[in-house]
Design an enzyme around this catalytic site. Structure first.
Site, PDB file in Angstrom:
ATOM      1  N   ASP A 198       0.790  -1.035  -0.262  1.00  0.00           N
ATOM      2  CA  ASP A 198       0.257   0.240   0.010  1.00  0.00           C
ATOM      3  C   ASP A 198       0.876   1.206  -0.704  1.00  0.00           C
ATOM      4  O   ASP A 198       1.556   1.166   0.651  1.00  0.00           O
ATOM      5  CB  ASP A 198      -0.970   0.436   1.597  1.00  0.00           C
TER       6      ASP A 198
ATOM      7  N   ASN B 218     -13.437  -3.194   2.846  1.00  0.00           N
ATOM      8  CA  ASN B 218     -13.423  -2.494   2.754  1.00  0.00           C
ATOM      9  C   ASN B 218     -14.997  -2.447   1.872  1.00  0.00           C
ATOM     10  O   ASN B 218     -14.570  -2.600   0.661  1.00  0.00           O
ATOM     11  CB  ASN B 218     -13.092  -1.116   2.846  1.00  0.00           C
TER      12      ASN B 218
ATOM     13  N   GLY C 217     -15.750   2.271   3.812  1.00  0.00           N
ATOM     14  CA  GLY C 217     -14.757   2.714   4.192  1.00  0.00           C
ATOM     15  C   GLY C 217     -14.125   2.630   2.431  1.00  0.00           C
ATOM     16  O   GLY C 217     -13.042   2.814   2.176  1.00  0.00           O
ATOM     17  N   GLN C 218     -14.914   2.564   1.900  1.00  0.00           N
ATOM     18  CA  GLN C 218     -13.987   1.629   0.562  1.00  0.00           C
ATOM     19  C   GLN C 218     -13.710   3.508  -0.927  1.00  0.00           C
ATOM     20  O   GLN C 218     -14.453   3.529  -0.559  1.00  0.00           O
ATOM     21  CB  GLN C 218     -14.249   1.105  -0.630  1.00  0.00           C
TER      22      GLN C 218
ATOM     23  N   HIS D 109     -10.513  -4.908  -2.881  1.00  0.00           N
ATOM     24  CA  HIS D 109      -8.868  -5.327  -2.701  1.00  0.00           C
ATOM     25  C   HIS D 109      -8.523  -6.227  -0.809  1.00  0.00           C
ATOM     26  O   HIS D 109      -9.850  -5.189  -0.452  1.00  0.00           O
ATOM     27  CB  HIS D 109      -8.278  -4.113  -2.513  1.00  0.00           C
ATOM     28  N   LEU D 110      -7.987  -6.727  -0.529  1.00  0.00           N
ATOM     29  CA  LEU D 110      -7.883  -6.516   0.758  1.00  0.00           C
ATOM     30  C   LEU D 110      -7.037  -5.836   1.072  1.00  0.00           C
ATOM     31  O   LEU D 110      -5.489  -6.728   0.544  1.00  0.00           O
ATOM     32  CB  LEU D 110      -8.046  -8.713   0.571  1.00  0.00           C
ATOM     33  N   HIS D 111      -6.061  -6.059   2.826  1.00  0.00           N
ATOM     34  CA  HIS D 111      -5.470  -5.204   2.758  1.00  0.00           C
ATOM     35  C   HIS D 111      -5.242  -6.881   3.934  1.00  0.00           C
ATOM     36  O   HIS D 111      -6.108  -6.667   4.497  1.00  0.00           O
ATOM     37  CB  HIS D 111      -6.196  -3.771   4.270  1.00  0.00           C
TER      38      HIS D 111
HETATM   39  P1  DGP Z   1      -9.622   1.282   0.239  1.00  0.00           P
HETATM   40  O1  DGP Z   1     -10.376   2.793   1.428  1.00  0.00           O
HETATM   41  O2  DGP Z   1     -10.009   0.790   1.483  1.00  0.00           O
HETATM   42  O3  DGP Z   1     -10.466   1.546  -0.952  1.00  0.00           O
HETATM   43  O4  DGP Z   1      -8.427   1.096   0.362  1.00  0.00           O
HETATM   44  C1  DGP Z   1      -7.390   1.962  -1.046  1.00  0.00           C
HETATM   45  C2  DGP Z   1      -5.585   1.323  -0.611  1.00  0.00           C
HETATM   46  O5  DGP Z   1      -5.187   2.208  -1.779  1.00  0.00           O
HETATM   47  C3  DGP Z   1      -5.444   3.116   0.580  1.00  0.00           C
HETATM   48  O6  DGP Z   1      -5.289   1.844   1.284  1.00  0.00           O
HETATM   49  C4  DGP Z   1      -5.022   3.678  -0.110  1.00  0.00           C
HETATM   50  C5  DGP Z   1      -4.034   2.608  -1.214  1.00  0.00           C
HETATM   51  N1  DGP Z   1      -3.670   2.918  -2.988  1.00  0.00           N
HETATM   52  C6  DGP Z   1      -3.753   4.514  -2.601  1.00  0.00           C
HETATM   53  N2  DGP Z   1      -3.396   4.439  -4.344  1.00  0.00           N
HETATM   54  C7  DGP Z   1      -3.046   3.540  -4.339  1.00  0.00           C
HETATM   55  C8  DGP Z   1      -1.279   3.534  -5.176  1.00  0.00           C
HETATM   56  O7  DGP Z   1      -1.603   4.238  -6.877  1.00  0.00           O
HETATM   57  N3  DGP Z   1      -1.002   2.595  -4.970  1.00  0.00           N
HETATM   58  C9  DGP Z   1      -0.655   1.951  -4.171  1.00  0.00           C
HETATM   59  N4  DGP Z   1       0.372   1.172  -3.876  1.00  0.00           N
HETATM   60  N5  DGP Z   1      -2.027   1.744  -3.152  1.00  0.00           N
HETATM   61  C10 DGP Z   1      -2.520   2.993  -3.101  1.00  0.00           C
END
Ligand code: DGP
Length: 113
Positions: A31, A86, A92-93, A99-101
């Site tokens: 992330d 999320n 919170g998406q 995507h899975l965190h």
């Molecule tokens: P969510 O809030 O669950 O939709 O999480 C989206 C996540 O995506 C957030 O933790 C930050 C990550 N993210 C956003 N833009 C980028 C990117 O350009 N590259 C990477 N590696 N992560 C990103």
């Protein structure tokens, strides 16, 4: 692929990312804004907007297995870790490609904010 989708472009490599795992249908990368010492995202390569839009639950299982394998590879299993999906606005998406965190390396709080 949805050409305007950020994570579709990461999946193809058009936008660079720090990849930690890949299979035929899924990819895992760090992330860009980590919320824990380890923060990896696991995504399907094909565009799926949210968990609610998965048409084939063998993909759900593959994503979850990759999240588990990433946690193992990152050395998180003994201390523990968290996997979060999320879903839609109140969930919170913010990026509408499933995507899975995978979060670990610090003590998690409950309930989440
Ligand atoms: P969510 O809030 O669950 O939709 O999480 C989206 C996540 O995506 C957030 O933790 C930050 C990550 N993210 C956003 N833009 C980028 C990117 O350009 N590259 C990477 N590696 N992560 C990103």
């Amino acid at each position: 692929m949805a050409s305007e989708c950020l994570f579709c472009r990461i999946a193809t490599g058009e936008i660079p990312s720090a990849r930690v795992a890949e299979s035929a249908r899924c990819v895992a990368f760090r992330d860009v804004s980590p919320q824990a010492p380890v923060h990896v995202l696991v995504i399907p390569k094909a565009h799926v907007s949210s968990l609610d839009d998965v048409a084939d639950d063998s993909l759900t299982a593959e994503l979850l297995a990759m999240a588990r394998d990433v946690a193992r590879a990152e050395g998180l299993v003994d201390r523990g870790y968290r996997v979060v999906i999320n879903t839609n606005v109140e969930g919170g998406q913010t990026v509408f490609h499933l995507h899975l965190h995978v979060l670990g390396g610090r003590r998690m709080q409950w309930p989440p904010g």
